[in-house]
Motif scaffolding. Structure first.
Motif, PDB file in Angstrom:
ATOM      1  N   GLU A 140     -19.938-116.561  54.909  1.00 48.15           N
ATOM      2  CA  GLU A 140     -20.793-117.731  54.759  1.00 48.15           C
ATOM      3  C   GLU A 140     -19.970-119.015  54.771  1.00 48.15           C
ATOM      4  OE1 GLU A 140     -22.485-114.519  51.862  1.00 48.15           O
ATOM      5  OE2 GLU A 140     -20.528-115.292  52.476  1.00 48.15           O
ATOM      6  N   SER A 141     -20.620-120.081  55.181  1.00 47.48           N
ATOM      7  CA  SER A 141     -20.010-121.409  55.141  1.00 47.48           C
ATOM      8  C   SER A 141     -21.108-122.447  55.041  1.00 47.48           C
ATOM      9  CB  SER A 141     -19.148-121.653  56.374  1.00 47.48           C
ATOM     10  OG  SER A 141     -19.928-121.595  57.553  1.00 47.48           O
ATOM     11  N   GLY A 142     -20.714-123.680  54.724  1.00 48.55           N
ATOM     12  CA  GLY A 142     -21.663-124.781  54.719  1.00 48.55           C
ATOM     13  C   GLY A 142     -22.125-125.224  53.347  1.00 48.55           C
ATOM     14  N   GLY A 143     -21.693-124.534  52.305  1.00 50.79           N
ATOM     15  CA  GLY A 143     -22.077-124.956  50.964  1.00 50.79           C
ATOM     16  C   GLY A 143     -21.356-126.225  50.555  1.00 50.79           C
ATOM     17  N   GLY A 144     -21.782-126.780  49.417  1.00 46.35           N
ATOM     18  CA  GLY A 144     -21.143-127.991  48.926  1.00 46.35           C
ATOM     19  C   GLY A 144     -21.998-128.683  47.898  1.00 46.35           C
ATOM     20  N   LEU A 170     -26.561-123.876  55.804  1.00 46.31           N
ATOM     21  CA  LEU A 170     -25.638-122.771  55.610  1.00 46.31           C
ATOM     22  C   LEU A 170     -25.552-121.933  56.873  1.00 46.31           C
ATOM     23  CD1 LEU A 170     -26.673-121.504  52.057  1.00 46.31           C
ATOM     24  CD2 LEU A 170     -25.076-123.334  52.679  1.00 46.31           C
ATOM     25  N   SER A 171     -24.362-121.394  57.109  1.00 43.68           N
ATOM     26  CA  SER A 171     -24.149-120.500  58.240  1.00 43.68           C
ATOM     27  C   SER A 171     -23.542-119.195  57.748  1.00 43.68           C
ATOM     28  CB  SER A 171     -23.210-121.134  59.264  1.00 43.68           C
ATOM     29  OG  SER A 171     -23.751-122.324  59.796  1.00 43.68           O
ATOM     30  N   ALA A 203     -26.851-122.751  43.167  1.00 42.32           N
ATOM     31  CA  ALA A 203     -26.552-121.318  43.060  1.00 42.32           C
ATOM     32  C   ALA A 203     -25.442-120.969  44.040  1.00 42.32           C
ATOM     33  CB  ALA A 203     -27.793-120.481  43.378  1.00 42.32           C
ATOM     34  N   VAL A 204     -24.953-119.756  43.933  1.00 39.49           N
ATOM     35  CA  VAL A 204     -24.127-119.189  44.991  1.00 39.49           C
ATOM     36  C   VAL A 204     -25.068-118.491  45.965  1.00 39.49           C
ATOM     37  CG1 VAL A 204     -22.296-117.571  45.587  1.00 39.49           C
ATOM     38  CG2 VAL A 204     -22.163-118.875  43.449  1.00 39.49           C
ATOM     39  N   GLY A 244     -20.284-115.152  49.576  1.00 33.73           N
ATOM     40  CA  GLY A 244     -21.051-116.224  48.956  1.00 33.73           C
ATOM     41  C   GLY A 244     -20.465-117.604  49.183  1.00 33.73           C
ATOM     42  N   THR A 245     -21.340-118.601  49.111  1.00 32.70           N
ATOM     43  CA  THR A 245     -20.927-119.993  49.213  1.00 32.70           C
ATOM     44  C   THR A 245     -21.700-120.794  48.164  1.00 32.70           C
ATOM     45  OG1 THR A 245     -20.626-121.878  50.721  1.00 32.70           O
ATOM     46  CG2 THR A 245     -22.616-120.570  51.020  1.00 32.70           C
TER      47      THR A 245
END
Length: 115
Positions: free
Chosen positions: A6-10, A20-21, A91-92, A108-109
């Motif tokens: 996963e990516s794109g969190g913040g 998110l991706s 959240a994650v 998780g992100t």
């Protein structure tokens, strides 16, 4: 074997958006039902949205109308567009791939919605 990243969190302000991706490696990605789940400390992991191999979608009531799940089988990718974010969306977020007895999770992100 499928690996999910996963990516794109913040960090985003309330009312903001994030995308998110989830990148999947492995064979036959298109056959899997894909999903996004989320978890906060001390609570059970909960479903956010799922999308089948045929493109049928399902959403938790708490995110309907705000989140959109999509997939690109040519890129072995899963997405979650999150709009009108609320502090309770913090959240994650995890990506999941399932097919029959096969069940894979990403690492998780973190998504944090705060001002």
């Amino acid at each position: 074997q499928v690996q999910l990243v996963e990516s794109g969190g913040g960090l985003v302000q309330p009312g903001g958006s994030l995308r998110l991706s989830c990148a999947a490696s492995g064979r036959m990605y298109s056959i899997y039902t894909m999903g996004w789940y989320r978890q906060v400390p001390g609570k059970q992991r909960e479903l956010v949205a799922t999308i089948t191999s045929g493109g049928s979608t399902n959403y938790a009531d708490s995110v309907k109308g705000r989140f959109t799940i999509s997939r690109d089988n040519a890129k072995n990718s899963l997405y979650l567009q999150m709009n009108s974010l609320k502090p309770e969306d913090t959240a994650v977020y995890y990506c999941r791939a399932t097919h029959l007895i096969l069940d894979y999770w990403g690492q998780g992100t973190q998504v944090t919605v705060a001002s």
